[in-house]
Design a protein around this motif. Structure first.
Motif, PDB file in Angstrom:
ATOM      1  N   GLU A  92       0.813  -1.210   0.000  1.00 62.01           N
ATOM      2  CA  GLU A  92       0.000   0.000   0.000  1.00 62.01           C
ATOM      3  C   GLU A  92       0.850   1.267   0.000  1.00 62.01           C
ATOM      4  O   GLU A  92       0.614   2.186  -0.788  1.00 62.01           O
ATOM      5  N   ARG A  96       0.787   3.892  -3.184  1.00 61.09           N
ATOM      6  CA  ARG A  96       0.270   5.247  -2.926  1.00 61.09           C
ATOM      7  C   ARG A  96       1.345   6.305  -3.197  1.00 61.09           C
ATOM      8  O   ARG A  96       1.063   7.350  -3.762  1.00 61.09           O
ATOM      9  N   THR A 100       1.008   9.385  -5.917  1.00 65.55           N
ATOM     10  CA  THR A 100       0.953  10.760  -5.427  1.00 65.55           C
ATOM     11  C   THR A 100       2.234  11.552  -5.672  1.00 65.55           C
ATOM     12  O   THR A 100       2.183  12.760  -5.866  1.00 65.55           O
ATOM     13  N   ARG A 124      -5.476   7.678  -8.868  1.00 64.54           N
ATOM     14  CA  ARG A 124      -5.189   8.057  -7.478  1.00 64.54           C
ATOM     15  C   ARG A 124      -6.370   7.796  -6.559  1.00 64.54           C
ATOM     16  O   ARG A 124      -6.193   7.564  -5.374  1.00 64.54           O
ATOM     17  N   TRP A 128      -5.695   1.130  -3.680  1.00 61.52           N
ATOM     18  CA  TRP A 128      -4.302   0.872  -4.049  1.00 61.52           C
ATOM     19  C   TRP A 128      -4.108  -0.531  -4.620  1.00 61.52           C
ATOM     20  O   TRP A 128      -3.293  -0.739  -5.499  1.00 61.52           O
TER      21      TRP A 128
END
Length: 145
Positions: A92, A96, A100, A124, A128
């Motif tokens: 995760e 992520r 990002t 996004r 995830w």
């Protein structure tokens, strides 16, 4: 079946996941593995299973179970195994961080900037785990039990 080469050899240029593995690691392509492959693999042998087909997470995990491979790490390979640019741990935090902090719309895409930005925003906002589940390129690292 292919064997890892020492550092500095051409093999590492095409398989960046092999740099994360100990010497002597065997790379097996899940698309071409045969039923007798398990007989040739010795216990405690480090192995990398790779697959380029979409939704390959489940397929690789089943293959690892069938070959008695204990999974140590899983990588998402983008955009493909043949031309890898990014290796992402299938966790995760790593996924992520990729969406990002790393994935972005390149400058100079005047016509396609809006659709590309929309696709990036969608990626996004999705869970995830979908990135690893839907991504075609995967490398699973483990050892034979």
């Amino acid at each position: 079946m292919s064997f890892a080469e020492p550092a500095g050899r051409a093999r590492l240029a095409t398989s960046p996941w092999m740099t994360l593995c100990p010497p002597g690691t065997v790379e097996l392509d899940a698309r071409t593995i045969d039923a007798n492959a398990a007989d040739e693999l010795t216990p405690e042998l480090p192995i990398v299973l790779i697959d380029q087909r979409p939704f390959s997470r489940r397929r690789l995990r089943r293959t690892a179970q069938r070959l008695s491979i204990e999974i140590e790490r899983e990588f998402i390979v983008l955009p493909s195994l043949r031309h890898p640019l990014v290796l992402i741990d299938d966790t995760e935090a790593a996924v992520r961080h990729f969406w990002t902090a790393i994935a972005t719309v390149p400058p100079g895409l005047a016509i396609t900037a809006v659709p590309a930005s929309a696709l990036l925003a969608l990626a996004r906002s999705l869970p995830w785990s979908w990135t690893g589940a839907a991504s075609p390129g995967r490398a699973l690292v483990g050892r034979r039990r």
